[in-house]
Design a protein around this motif. Sequence first.
Motif, PDB file in Angstrom:
ATOM      1  N   ILE A   1      -7.636  -5.014   8.203  1.00 21.85           N
ATOM      2  CA  ILE A   1      -7.520  -4.767   7.076  1.00 21.85           C
ATOM      3  C   ILE A   1      -7.401  -5.703   6.020  1.00 21.85           C
ATOM      4  O   ILE A   1      -6.559  -6.763   6.215  1.00 21.85           O
TER       5      ILE A   1
ATOM      6  N   SER B   1     -11.417   1.360   0.390  1.00 20.13           N
ATOM      7  CA  SER B   1     -10.813   2.363  -0.006  1.00 20.13           C
ATOM      8  C   SER B   1      -9.714   1.679  -1.352  1.00 20.13           C
ATOM      9  O   SER B   1      -9.514   0.417  -0.910  1.00 20.13           O
TER      10      SER B   1
ATOM     11  N   VAL C   1      -7.168   6.323   2.076  1.00 21.46           N
ATOM     12  CA  VAL C   1      -7.407   6.187   3.444  1.00 21.46           C
ATOM     13  C   VAL C   1      -6.006   6.191   4.026  1.00 21.46           C
ATOM     14  O   VAL C   1      -4.950   5.412   3.717  1.00 21.46           O
TER      15      VAL C   1
ATOM     16  N   THR D   1      -6.822   2.422  -2.125  1.00 17.59           N
ATOM     17  CA  THR D   1      -5.477   2.758  -1.597  1.00 17.59           C
ATOM     18  C   THR D   1      -5.447   2.996  -0.103  1.00 17.59           C
ATOM     19  O   THR D   1      -6.240   3.612   0.536  1.00 17.59           O
ATOM     20  N   VAL D   2      -4.443   2.383   0.553  1.00 15.80           N
ATOM     21  CA  VAL D   2      -4.230   2.739   2.070  1.00 15.80           C
ATOM     22  C   VAL D   2      -2.744   3.020   2.271  1.00 15.80           C
ATOM     23  O   VAL D   2      -1.718   2.360   1.595  1.00 15.80           O
TER      24      VAL D   2
ATOM     25  N   LEU E   1      -1.149  -0.792  -1.235  1.00 12.40           N
ATOM     26  CA  LEU E   1      -0.699  -0.593   0.344  1.00 12.40           C
ATOM     27  C   LEU E   1       0.661  -0.046   0.552  1.00 12.40           C
ATOM     28  O   LEU E   1       1.438  -0.503   0.093  1.00 12.40           O
TER      29      LEU E   1
ATOM     30  N   ILE F   1     -11.574  -1.770   5.225  1.00 12.44           N
ATOM     31  CA  ILE F   1     -11.066  -1.229   6.824  1.00 12.44           C
ATOM     32  C   ILE F   1     -12.348  -1.486   7.782  1.00 12.44           C
ATOM     33  O   ILE F   1     -13.343  -1.066   7.645  1.00 12.44           O
TER      34      ILE F   1
ATOM     35  N   LEU G   1      -3.658   5.985   7.400  1.00  5.42           N
ATOM     36  CA  LEU G   1      -3.853   5.592   9.018  1.00  5.42           C
ATOM     37  C   LEU G   1      -2.805   6.005   9.799  1.00  5.42           C
ATOM     38  O   LEU G   1      -1.678   5.824   9.620  1.00  5.42           O
TER      39      LEU G   1
END
Length: 326
Positions: free
Chosen positions: A92, A112, A14, A114-115, A281, A102, A16
């Motif tokens: 988060i 997710s 995901v 990973t972000v 992250l 999230i 952002l």
Amino acid sequence: MRLSEGVDRLEKVVILGTGPAGLTAALYTARAFLSPLVIEGPQAGGQLTITTEVENFPGFPEGITGPELIEKMRAQVTRFGARIETAIVEKIEKSPEGGFSITTDDGREIRSWTVIVATGASAKFLGLSSEKALMGAGVSACATCDGFFFKGREIVVAGGGDTALEEALFLTRFASKVTVVHRRDTLRASKIMQEKAFENPKIAFAWNKEILEVLDVSQGMVTGVRVRDVTTGAESIISCSGFFVAIGHRPNTDFLGGLAETDPTGYLKTHSGTKTSVPGLFAAGDVADPVYRQAISAAGSGCMAAIDAERYLEASGVEKAGVERT
């Protein structure tokens, strides 16, 4: 990983933000067949959408407007299968089952593995209605981006710290005169920056002045600023063709709630590329960059974050992980 009731789906990546960092990360993860979900916040495209002409992004010899550049990048990432959805991320958290949870303002919970945080940094403005009305029509918060358009003209810079003097000194390359307007009679900037500014014949100072209005909204362009002396109350007008606000930037990291390590001003700290203090992250663009703040450097870090996320997923064996809903 087992998905609980109310969880929409489990994503591998995901992202952002839909500025140059977020969209570049989306391009690389999409081409790696990771089917990224890109969450677009309230300012689609980030700060580029308030930039008129962009002439320093490689590949556009005639220049391109900020909104046009973002639109081309969006078209490219969606061509490769990236999904862009609009929402405001409120929180988060690390998920007990692994990865991240999230929460968005429309009540969704997205999981997710990973972000990539590419939420950028917002320039601080004075909050004047005239300032907002003339954004992109002579009002700017980026000398590097827009200084070129004021060759031979007079410019006003608002601020009194290192940022203001750095902007003012850079603008002297183009402007005939740069007036730094400051609310006090002394600067907050470092001594070396003050010395450079005081020695520059193109820079003047308007001390103890509060900016009341940017002129002239009725003409649709900047013609000057109306100021008030904070000691006498007397008002006056300083003529100019450009007005640059240089009172700092604020990274958009509040929604993380301290999840990852930041510096004292809120910028995400990264190591070994784009890795944050939390495994899985990653940070790209201005949200982790208080120094350069350029579209091209943001795009580069977006590429790095995508590759870092892909390698993290490979090392974690996510490609072979199954998903069950409870």
